[in-house]
Enzyme design. Structure first.
Site, short mmCIF file in Angstrom:
data_model
loop_
_atom_site.label_atom_id
_atom_site.label_comp_id
_atom_site.label_asym_id
_atom_site.label_seq_id
_atom_site.Cartn_x
_atom_site.Cartn_y
_atom_site.Cartn_z
N ASP A 32 0.82 -1.21 0.00
CA ASP A 32 0.00 0.00 0.00
C ASP A 32 0.86 1.26 0.00
O ASP A 32 1.97 1.27 0.53
CB ASP A 32 -0.90 -0.02 1.25
CG ASP A 32 -2.03 0.99 1.16
OD1 ASP A 32 -2.30 1.50 0.06
OD2 ASP A 32 -2.64 1.27 2.20
N GLY A 33 0.31 2.32 -0.58
CA GLY A 33 0.95 3.63 -0.50
C GLY A 33 1.59 4.09 -1.80
O GLY A 33 2.28 5.11 -1.83
N ASN A 34 1.32 3.37 -2.91
CA ASN A 34 1.91 3.78 -4.20
C ASN A 34 1.43 5.16 -4.62
O ASN A 34 2.21 5.98 -5.11
CB ASN A 34 1.51 2.78 -5.30
CG ASN A 34 2.07 1.41 -5.07
OD1 ASN A 34 2.99 1.23 -4.28
ND2 ASN A 34 1.52 0.42 -5.76
N ARG A 36 0.19 7.66 -2.78
CA ARG A 36 0.72 8.74 -1.93
C ARG A 36 2.20 8.98 -2.22
O ARG A 36 2.67 10.11 -2.21
CB ARG A 36 0.50 8.40 -0.45
CG ARG A 36 -0.90 8.76 0.01
CD ARG A 36 -1.24 8.10 1.32
NE ARG A 36 -1.60 6.70 1.13
CZ ARG A 36 -1.84 5.85 2.12
NH1 ARG A 36 -1.74 6.27 3.38
NH2 ARG A 36 -2.19 4.61 1.87
N TRP A 37 2.92 7.89 -2.50
CA TRP A 37 4.34 8.01 -2.82
C TRP A 37 4.50 8.90 -4.06
O TRP A 37 5.34 9.80 -4.10
CB TRP A 37 4.93 6.63 -3.08
CG TRP A 37 6.40 6.61 -3.39
CD1 TRP A 37 7.43 6.46 -2.50
CD2 TRP A 37 7.01 6.77 -4.68
NE1 TRP A 37 8.64 6.51 -3.15
CE2 TRP A 37 8.41 6.70 -4.48
CE3 TRP A 37 6.52 6.97 -5.97
CZ2 TRP A 37 9.32 6.81 -5.54
CZ3 TRP A 37 7.43 7.10 -7.02
CH2 TRP A 37 8.81 7.02 -6.80
N HIS A 49 2.77 3.03 -8.96
CA HIS A 49 2.56 1.60 -9.17
C HIS A 49 3.76 0.96 -9.88
O HIS A 49 4.15 -0.16 -9.59
CB HIS A 49 1.27 1.36 -9.98
CG HIS A 49 0.03 1.81 -9.26
ND1 HIS A 49 -0.24 1.49 -7.96
CD2 HIS A 49 -1.03 2.58 -9.66
CE1 HIS A 49 -1.40 2.03 -7.58
NE2 HIS A 49 -1.89 2.70 -8.61
N SER A 78 -10.83 -6.81 -5.34
CA SER A 78 -12.13 -6.80 -6.03
C SER A 78 -12.80 -5.43 -5.90
O SER A 78 -13.72 -5.12 -6.63
CB SER A 78 -13.03 -7.93 -5.52
OG SER A 78 -12.86 -8.14 -4.15
N GLU A 79 -12.29 -4.61 -4.97
CA GLU A 79 -12.85 -3.25 -4.81
C GLU A 79 -12.10 -2.22 -5.66
O GLU A 79 -12.56 -1.09 -5.84
CB GLU A 79 -12.78 -2.82 -3.33
CG GLU A 79 -13.79 -3.53 -2.42
CD GLU A 79 -13.43 -5.00 -2.16
OE1 GLU A 79 -12.23 -5.31 -2.03
OE2 GLU A 79 -14.36 -5.84 -2.13
N ARG A 83 -11.90 2.43 -8.78
CA ARG A 83 -10.97 3.53 -9.08
C ARG A 83 -11.27 4.10 -10.47
O ARG A 83 -11.92 3.44 -11.28
CB ARG A 83 -9.53 3.02 -9.01
CG ARG A 83 -9.18 2.62 -7.61
CD ARG A 83 -7.72 2.29 -7.46
NE ARG A 83 -7.47 2.04 -6.04
CZ ARG A 83 -6.32 2.19 -5.43
NH1 ARG A 83 -5.28 2.59 -6.11
NH2 ARG A 83 -6.19 1.93 -4.15
N LEU A 143 10.63 -20.85 -4.37
CA LEU A 143 9.62 -19.97 -3.76
C LEU A 143 8.33 -19.95 -4.60
O LEU A 143 8.40 -19.93 -5.83
CB LEU A 143 10.22 -18.57 -3.66
CG LEU A 143 9.38 -17.45 -3.03
CD1 LEU A 143 10.29 -16.47 -2.29
CD2 LEU A 143 8.56 -16.69 -4.07
N SER A 208 -8.32 -4.77 4.94
CA SER A 208 -8.86 -4.45 3.62
C SER A 208 -9.28 -5.68 2.81
O SER A 208 -8.94 -5.81 1.63
CB SER A 208 -7.86 -3.62 2.81
OG SER A 208 -7.57 -2.43 3.48
#
Ligand code: FPP
Length: 264
Positions: A32-34, A36-37, A49, A78-79, A83, A143, A208
């Site tokens: 989270d925070g792309n 605002r960055w 992003h 899904s929300e 945007r 991984l 979230s």
């Protein structure tokens, strides 16, 4: 059969991967925070992003080096369809770019890819790309990178409930026989261990709609930094914090934790 280079897990100061439970086997991340960055730098949100994708690449590399076996990242909820259309389209574009650009390289590093989330309302080409990423890496043994795309925990639980209800309705399963395992197996994350550690960046302190079932006993770490600023040092800080947590899984001591992890 492709051969992959094997490297011993990197030893991070204060962390010992050989101690059971010291390192998370499964790390989940809310990136989270792309936005605002980007805003703080006068850049368009998509730039945040894009930098977020770079941070994701670094995360996979660092997690692999430290011996983490599973990494689940929340890349589109899904929300997120709510945007502006332009941002949605850019996020879809970034996923296309990531799959085309990175999957071969990840596969060469023995990374297996799994996608969780609703598939039926995605553009056709995205559906094919996701399937291709999964099938082309299915034999890899390193991984596992789990990408939550068009994912919401309530939607996942609803789809799982529908599939179990259908089995009950057609006589394949009795209501009285239903167990937690049936529900776990009906989720998108079927066969994966629950996350041991969740990291959320950006200073927000909420889940979230992410992995609501699977996070029942997960340790949570909330970091004040924006996702594009997340790096190996931030990961190590969270891992050190995790190594100090006492996990009891509702019991009283470490022995209970060992049992919950299947170590007897
Ligand atoms: C949340 O930040 C982030 C997202 C909704 C998208 C996350 C996507 C990436 C990191 C890109 C790479 C991933 C793949 C697999 C293509 P936000 O936009 O909500 O930030 P804000 O809260 O500051 O506005």
């Amino acid at each position: 059969m492709t051969s992959h280079p094997t490297t011993a897990p990197a030893m991070v100061h204060g962390l010992d991967p050989s101690i059971p439970g010291h390192l998370p086997a499964h790390l989940a991340v809310i990136m989270d925070g792309n936005g605002r960055w980007a805003k703080a730098r006068g850049l368009p949100r998509i730039e945040g992003h894009r930098r977020g994708l770079e941070a994701l690449r670094n995360l996979v590399r660092a997690a692999d080096q430290r011996g983490i076996r599973f990494v689940t990242v929340y890349s589109f909820s899904s929300e997120n369809w709510r945007r502006p259309a332009e941002e949605v389209s850019e996020l879809l574009g970034l996923l296309r770019y990531f799959i085309r650009q990175d999957v071969a390289d990840l596969s060469a590093r023995n990374v297996r890819i799994r996608i969780i989330g609703r598939r039926d309302d995605l553009p056709d080409d995205i559906g094919s790309l996701l399937r291709e990423a999964e099938t082309s890496t299915a034999q890899n043994t390193g991984l596992t990178l789990i990408i939550a795309f068009n994912y919401g925990a309530r939607d996942e639980l609803l789809r799982a409930t529908q599939s179990l209800a259908a089995r009950v309705a057609d006589g394949g399963l009795a209501v009285s026989e239903l167990t937690e395992q049936h529900l776990s197996d009906a989720l998108d994350t079927s066969g994966l261990p629950d996350p041991d550690l969740l990291i959320r960046t950006s200073g927000e302190v909420r889940l979230s709609n992410f992995l609501m079932w699977q996070l029942a006993y997960t340790e949570l770490v909330f970091l004040p930094i924006a996702w594009p600023d997340f790096d190996a040092a931030a990961l190590d800080g969270a891992l050190i914090e995790f190594s100090h947590r006492q996990r009891r899984f509702g019991g009283l001591n470490e022995e209970t934790a060992g049992q919950a992890r299947g170590q007897g």
